[in-house]
Design a protein around this motif. Structure first.
Motif, mmCIF file in Angstrom:
data_model
loop_
_atom_site.group_PDB
_atom_site.id
_atom_site.type_symbol
_atom_site.label_atom_id
_atom_site.label_comp_id
_atom_site.label_asym_id
_atom_site.label_seq_id
_atom_site.Cartn_x
_atom_site.Cartn_y
_atom_site.Cartn_z
ATOM 1 N N GLN A 453 0.827 -1.203 0.000
ATOM 2 C CA GLN A 453 0.000 0.000 0.000
ATOM 3 C C GLN A 453 0.865 1.257 0.000
ATOM 4 O OE1 GLN A 453 -3.153 0.098 -0.427
ATOM 5 N NE2 GLN A 453 -3.819 -1.991 -0.022
ATOM 6 N N GLY A 454 2.003 1.206 0.681
ATOM 7 C CA GLY A 454 2.891 2.355 0.720
ATOM 8 C C GLY A 454 3.606 2.616 -0.587
ATOM 9 N N LEU A 455 3.677 1.623 -1.478
ATOM 10 C CA LEU A 455 4.338 1.759 -2.772
ATOM 11 C C LEU A 455 3.351 1.937 -3.921
ATOM 12 C CD1 LEU A 455 7.005 -1.067 -2.359
ATOM 13 C CD2 LEU A 455 7.482 1.385 -2.416
ATOM 14 N N ARG A 456 2.088 1.727 -3.669
ATOM 15 C CA ARG A 456 1.086 1.786 -4.730
ATOM 16 C C ARG A 456 0.940 3.221 -5.264
ATOM 17 N NH1 ARG A 456 -4.623 -0.256 -5.028
ATOM 18 N NH2 ARG A 456 -4.476 -0.903 -2.865
ATOM 19 N N ARG A 457 1.163 3.379 -6.554
ATOM 20 C CA ARG A 457 0.997 4.686 -7.171
ATOM 21 C C ARG A 457 -0.468 4.907 -7.563
ATOM 22 N NH1 ARG A 457 6.279 3.789 -10.930
ATOM 23 N NH2 ARG A 457 5.496 1.668 -10.724
ATOM 24 N N LYS A 458 -0.812 6.143 -7.849
ATOM 25 C CA LYS A 458 -2.188 6.496 -8.197
ATOM 26 C C LYS A 458 -2.660 5.662 -9.384
ATOM 27 C CE LYS A 458 -5.205 10.406 -9.282
ATOM 28 N NZ LYS A 458 -5.273 11.862 -9.534
ATOM 29 N N GLY A 459 -3.815 5.026 -9.210
ATOM 30 C CA GLY A 459 -4.378 4.189 -10.257
ATOM 31 C C GLY A 459 -3.856 2.772 -10.267
ATOM 32 N N GLY A 460 -2.850 2.476 -9.457
ATOM 33 C CA GLY A 460 -2.283 1.142 -9.429
ATOM 34 C C GLY A 460 -3.065 0.195 -8.530
ATOM 35 N N GLU A 461 -2.864 -1.084 -8.741
ATOM 36 C CA GLU A 461 -3.518 -2.112 -7.938
ATOM 37 C C GLU A 461 -2.466 -3.041 -7.349
ATOM 38 O OE1 GLU A 461 -6.308 -3.935 -10.643
ATOM 39 O OE2 GLU A 461 -7.850 -2.427 -10.198
ATOM 40 N N VAL A 462 -2.869 -3.780 -6.317
ATOM 41 C CA VAL A 462 -1.965 -4.703 -5.638
ATOM 42 C C VAL A 462 -2.325 -6.137 -5.996
ATOM 43 C CG1 VAL A 462 -1.179 -5.570 -3.402
ATOM 44 C CG2 VAL A 462 -1.564 -3.113 -3.715
ATOM 45 N N TRP A 463 -1.314 -6.873 -6.442
ATOM 46 C CA TRP A 463 -1.426 -8.308 -6.723
ATOM 47 C C TRP A 463 -0.566 -9.026 -5.684
ATOM 48 C CZ3 TRP A 463 -3.783 -9.995 -11.552
ATOM 49 C CH2 TRP A 463 -4.213 -8.943 -12.360
ATOM 50 N N LEU A 464 -1.161 -9.949 -4.965
ATOM 51 C CA LEU A 464 -0.453 -10.570 -3.839
ATOM 52 C C LEU A 464 -0.668 -12.069 -3.828
ATOM 53 C CD1 LEU A 464 1.041 -10.630 -1.119
ATOM 54 C CD2 LEU A 464 -1.081 -9.911 -0.010
ATOM 55 N N SER A 465 0.406 -12.822 -4.009
ATOM 56 C CA SER A 465 0.313 -14.275 -3.875
ATOM 57 C C SER A 465 0.750 -14.663 -2.467
ATOM 58 C CB SER A 465 1.180 -14.973 -4.922
ATOM 59 O OG SER A 465 2.518 -15.061 -4.508
ATOM 60 N N TYR A 466 0.020 -15.563 -1.863
ATOM 61 C CA TYR A 466 0.283 -15.971 -0.484
ATOM 62 C C TYR A 466 0.167 -17.477 -0.386
ATOM 63 C CZ TYR A 466 -4.800 -16.361 -0.129
ATOM 64 O OH TYR A 466 -6.117 -16.723 -0.330
ATOM 65 N N SER A 467 0.725 -18.031 0.675
ATOM 66 C CA SER A 467 0.753 -19.486 0.844
ATOM 67 C C SER A 467 0.877 -19.815 2.317
ATOM 68 C CB SER A 467 1.929 -20.080 0.057
ATOM 69 O OG SER A 467 3.141 -19.488 0.483
ATOM 70 N N SER A 468 0.871 -21.094 2.619
ATOM 71 C CA SER A 468 1.041 -21.521 4.010
ATOM 72 C C SER A 468 1.550 -22.949 4.063
ATOM 73 C CB SER A 468 -0.293 -21.436 4.765
ATOM 74 O OG SER A 468 -0.159 -21.950 6.085
ATOM 75 N N ALA A 469 2.392 -23.219 5.027
ATOM 76 C CA ALA A 469 2.755 -24.600 5.334
ATOM 77 C C ALA A 469 1.569 -25.289 6.006
ATOM 78 C CB ALA A 469 3.981 -24.638 6.232
ATOM 79 N N GLY A 470 1.544 -26.603 5.953
ATOM 80 C CA GLY A 470 0.393 -27.341 6.456
ATOM 81 C C GLY A 470 0.286 -27.410 7.957
ATOM 82 N N ASP A 471 1.354 -27.034 8.693
ATOM 83 C CA ASP A 471 1.312 -27.179 10.142
ATOM 84 C C ASP A 471 0.772 -25.937 10.851
ATOM 85 O OD1 ASP A 471 3.466 -25.586 9.570
ATOM 86 O OD2 ASP A 471 4.932 -26.773 10.692
ATOM 87 N N ARG A 472 0.238 -24.971 10.110
ATOM 88 C CA ARG A 472 -0.445 -23.853 10.750
ATOM 89 C C ARG A 472 -1.854 -24.292 11.155
ATOM 90 N NH1 ARG A 472 4.125 -22.574 9.079
ATOM 91 N NH2 ARG A 472 4.836 -20.432 8.833
ATOM 92 N N THR A 473 -2.432 -23.590 12.118
ATOM 93 C CA THR A 473 -3.796 -23.907 12.532
ATOM 94 C C THR A 473 -4.777 -23.490 11.451
ATOM 95 O OG1 THR A 473 -4.165 -21.771 13.609
ATOM 96 C CG2 THR A 473 -3.170 -23.532 14.948
ATOM 97 N N ASP A 474 -5.994 -24.055 11.493
ATOM 98 C CA ASP A 474 -7.028 -23.691 10.530
ATOM 99 C C ASP A 474 -7.309 -22.193 10.584
ATOM 100 O OD1 ASP A 474 -7.178 -26.368 9.941
ATOM 101 O OD2 ASP A 474 -9.039 -26.720 11.053
ATOM 102 N N GLU A 475 -7.295 -21.637 11.790
ATOM 103 C CA GLU A 475 -7.594 -20.214 11.953
ATOM 104 C C GLU A 475 -6.527 -19.343 11.297
ATOM 105 O OE1 GLU A 475 -9.731 -22.631 14.763
ATOM 106 O OE2 GLU A 475 -7.569 -22.452 14.392
ATOM 107 N N VAL A 476 -5.264 -19.719 11.455
ATOM 108 C CA VAL A 476 -4.179 -18.946 10.849
ATOM 109 C C VAL A 476 -4.241 -19.034 9.328
ATOM 110 C CG1 VAL A 476 -1.675 -18.862 10.526
ATOM 111 C CG2 VAL A 476 -2.634 -19.037 12.827
ATOM 112 N N ILE A 477 -4.460 -20.228 8.804
ATOM 113 C CA ILE A 477 -4.550 -20.398 7.350
ATOM 114 C C ILE A 477 -5.681 -19.546 6.782
ATOM 115 C CG2 ILE A 477 -5.051 -22.060 5.523
ATOM 116 C CD1 ILE A 477 -3.672 -24.181 7.319
ATOM 117 N N HIS A 478 -6.822 -19.572 7.422
ATOM 118 C CA HIS A 478 -7.950 -18.753 6.994
ATOM 119 C C HIS A 478 -7.598 -17.276 7.088
ATOM 120 C CE1 HIS A 478 -11.889 -16.731 7.259
ATOM 121 N NE2 HIS A 478 -12.356 -17.766 6.563
ATOM 122 N N GLY A 479 -6.923 -16.889 8.169
ATOM 123 C CA GLY A 479 -6.566 -15.493 8.375
ATOM 124 C C GLY A 479 -5.613 -14.966 7.317
ATOM 125 N N LEU A 480 -4.704 -15.815 6.821
ATOM 126 C CA LEU A 480 -3.784 -15.389 5.767
ATOM 127 C C LEU A 480 -4.557 -14.929 4.536
ATOM 128 C CD1 LEU A 480 -1.116 -18.249 5.986
ATOM 129 C CD2 LEU A 480 -0.826 -15.894 6.719
#
Length: 586
Positions: A453-480
């Protein structure tokens, strides 16, 4: 040392250094209390009387009701939490009785285990062979006295005689440092803070070693590759020839599985406590995790400094167990804890007029340098790294480095793939800004969103790929997924197929996608790995967009892709320009 007998010893673990239970090497016994939890009330009470557990005899004399002074004097119903707490007291009493029978004064800690019918007993050790034998005899007694309470005294005496024939064995091998040692722990920011601290110390002209999840390094050169954030890493860092200071990354697993690899530290740093790997090694809550992290504060020298994040309530609460002098850091210069710390002759570091500023009792605030001149903060837009910079500066000042060296080091530490790989590395490619970051939990993703958000220029959008290892809790995975969707127009799931750690692949993906959908996203794409996700985002995005990828499994491949496509690294000066442009100040 696991065993198949459900009534006795589940595990005997040797903790070679300071640990959760003691500030010196200890033995941790995990005992199955299944039979104790199911036994009749009268049988448990008889054992308690034989072991002279306080209040037990008086409780037995009042069969019709509870003793007025202490409800804990009776065992409680089978299977109840109250029964477990009573059995924990009995296990500690039995351990002390055996120690007395061997003419040993032994400190004992006991608590509930990670399973509902488990008990943990811990005690310090000085000679390994004898202490391990003592643990096995304790486990044996824990079984035998329940089966034959009337023989408790003779059973203890027999165990003591067997122990008398045991050779003591070797003593502990934990290092007693003769150089300055800084220990760093927390959920997020450990590695960045360790690397930055090492840079500050080198800037002061000292030879420094550090241990971390990336290996053991001496003056920037790798001495040992691998994850060395535990006991062995500390030992290797401290044993490097010619080293004048050591910075040790201390992970939760290392503390629990073997202890800390040094008997003391001159400065301890706790960055934060947030949800990550809950459910592992018997740690299920943030409060339990905070207790583990606070271990490094209990071995700080009394004339040393404990550097604590005042913006994290659980870290701030660690002041109760800290042995060193308080050195707090906060992004809020009006934080009440800073005032109270200064009143107690402690120190603090904060941000005043957009500059890192040191606070000391009886002196005017002293600015070190503006945030825009601290590359690790990305011109001040990365709140997590502002905190990391404050923590590192405080720790460096805590071991006596000159302010000039600290300031020079803060100016020259950059977030590039060589200095701090995978931590907020910035590139420009085809009029897009690419962010490569390690973000692996909710706090990390939130920090990555803040950078985007701090680098986004006017009119720009944010594309974000995210992932998780399997040993996180269901709540953490959902929260990501939820955080990614709230902070980016285009959240993208990338799989970590080599980090499933027992979880079903489809279940992991489904939860990651569901989190993003709950955050308002629709049609969340899923890719088999980070490279495929990044390639798609680069092709689908447009100029002025910010493209971010969590570099967990393919960091090197991502850097190679950037090189092949001719991406330009973002220098500190260019970062300032981009931030000002995003603000509309250019």
């Amino acid at each position: 040392m696991p065993t198949s007998d459900p009534s006795r010893l589940v595990e005997l673990r040797v903790l070679d250094g300071p640990n959760l239970y003691f500030t010196r090497p200890a033995i941790k016994l995990t005992l199955s209390a299944k039979e104790w939890m199911e036994a009749p009330d009268d049988r448990i009470l008889e054992v308690a009387i034989r072991l002279r557990l306080r209040g037990a005899a008086r409780a037995a004399a009042r069969p019709g009701g509870e003793p007025p002074a202490s409800a804990s004097a009776r065992p409680g119903p089978p299977g109840s939490e109250r029964r477990l707490r009573f059995v924990i007291r009995l296990a500690a009493q039995l351990t002390r009785d055996l120690a007395r029978a061997t003419h040993t004064h032994l400190a004992v800690r006991a608590r509930a285990g990670s399973e509902p019918d488990q008990v943990i007993v811990a005690y310090p050790w000085r000679r390994r062979t004898a202490s391990e034998a003592f643990g096995r005899e304790t486990a044996r007694l824990f079984d035998e006295v329940l089966r034959d309470p009337s023989s408790a005294e003779s059973l203890v005496a027999d165990a003591a005689r067997r122990l008398g024939a045991i050779e003591p064995g070797p003593g502990p091998s934990v290092a007693v440092p003769a150089i300055s040692v800084i220990a760093v722990t927390g959920t997020n920011g450990k590695t960045t803070t360790v690397r930055l601290l090492t840079h500050l110390i080198r800037t002061a002209g000292m030879t420094v070693a550090y241990s971390s999840t990336d290996g053991v390094y001496v003056n920037g050169e790798q001495a040992e590759p691998g994850d060395y954030s535990g006991f062995e890493g500390a030992s290797k860092a401290l044993s490097q020839p010619g080293v004048e200071a050591a910075v040790l990354e201390v992970a939760r697993g290392g503390i629990l599985l073997r202890g800390i690899g040094a008997m003391h530290n001159d400065v301890a740093v706790v960055t934060n406590v947030s949800s990550d790997h809950l459910g592992l090694h018997g740690i299920y809550t943030l409060d339990q995790l905070a207790e583990v992290k606070s271990t490094i504060l209990r071995i700080t020298k009394t004339d040393g400094w404990d550097v604590l994040n005042a913006d994290d309530p659980r870290v701030l609460a660690m002041r109760r167990v800290a042995r060193g002098r308080p050195f707090l850091f906060s992004r809020d210069p009006d934080h009440p804890a800073l005032r109270s710390t200064l009143a107690e002759r402690g120190r603090a570091i904060t941000v005043i007029d957009d500059a890192l500023t040191v606070l000391e009792p009886g002196r005017d605030p002293r600015a070190l340098l503006p945030l825009v001149d601290v590359p690790v903060t990305l011109a001040g837009i990365s709140g997590n790294n502002v905190q990391n910079a404050m923590a590192a500066a405080a720790a460096a000042l805590g071991i006596g480095l000159p302010e000039e060296a600290v300031t020079a080091g803060l100016r020259t530490f950059v977030l590039d793939p060589e200095t701090n790989p995978g931590r907020a590395n910035l590139f420009e490619l085809d009029d897009r800004i690419v962010v490569v970051d390690y973000a692996h939990n909710e706090a990390g993703i939130q920090g990555l969103v803040e950078i985007c958000q701090g680098l986004r220029r006017k009119g720009g959008e944010v594309w974000l790929s995210y992932s998780s290892a399997g040993d996180r809790t269901d709540e953490v995975i959902h929260g990501l997924g939820y955080i990614a969707a709230r902070g980016a127009e285009h959240p993208v799931v990338c799989e970590l197929q080599h980090y499933l750690r027992g979880r079903d692949r489809q279940d992991l993906v489904r939860r990651l996608v569901a989190g993003a959908e709950d955050g308002g996203a629709t049609n969340v794409p899923v890719f088999p790995d980070e490279i495929h996700a990044l390639t798609w985002m680069l092709e689908s995005s447009t100029p002025n967009d910010v493209v971010a990828v969590t570099a967990l499994g393919q960091r090197r491949e991502i850097f190679q892709l950037m090189k092949e496509r001719g991406a330009e690294r973002v220098s500190p000066r260019r970062c300032r320009e981009l931030v000002l442009e995003a603000r509309g100040d250019s």
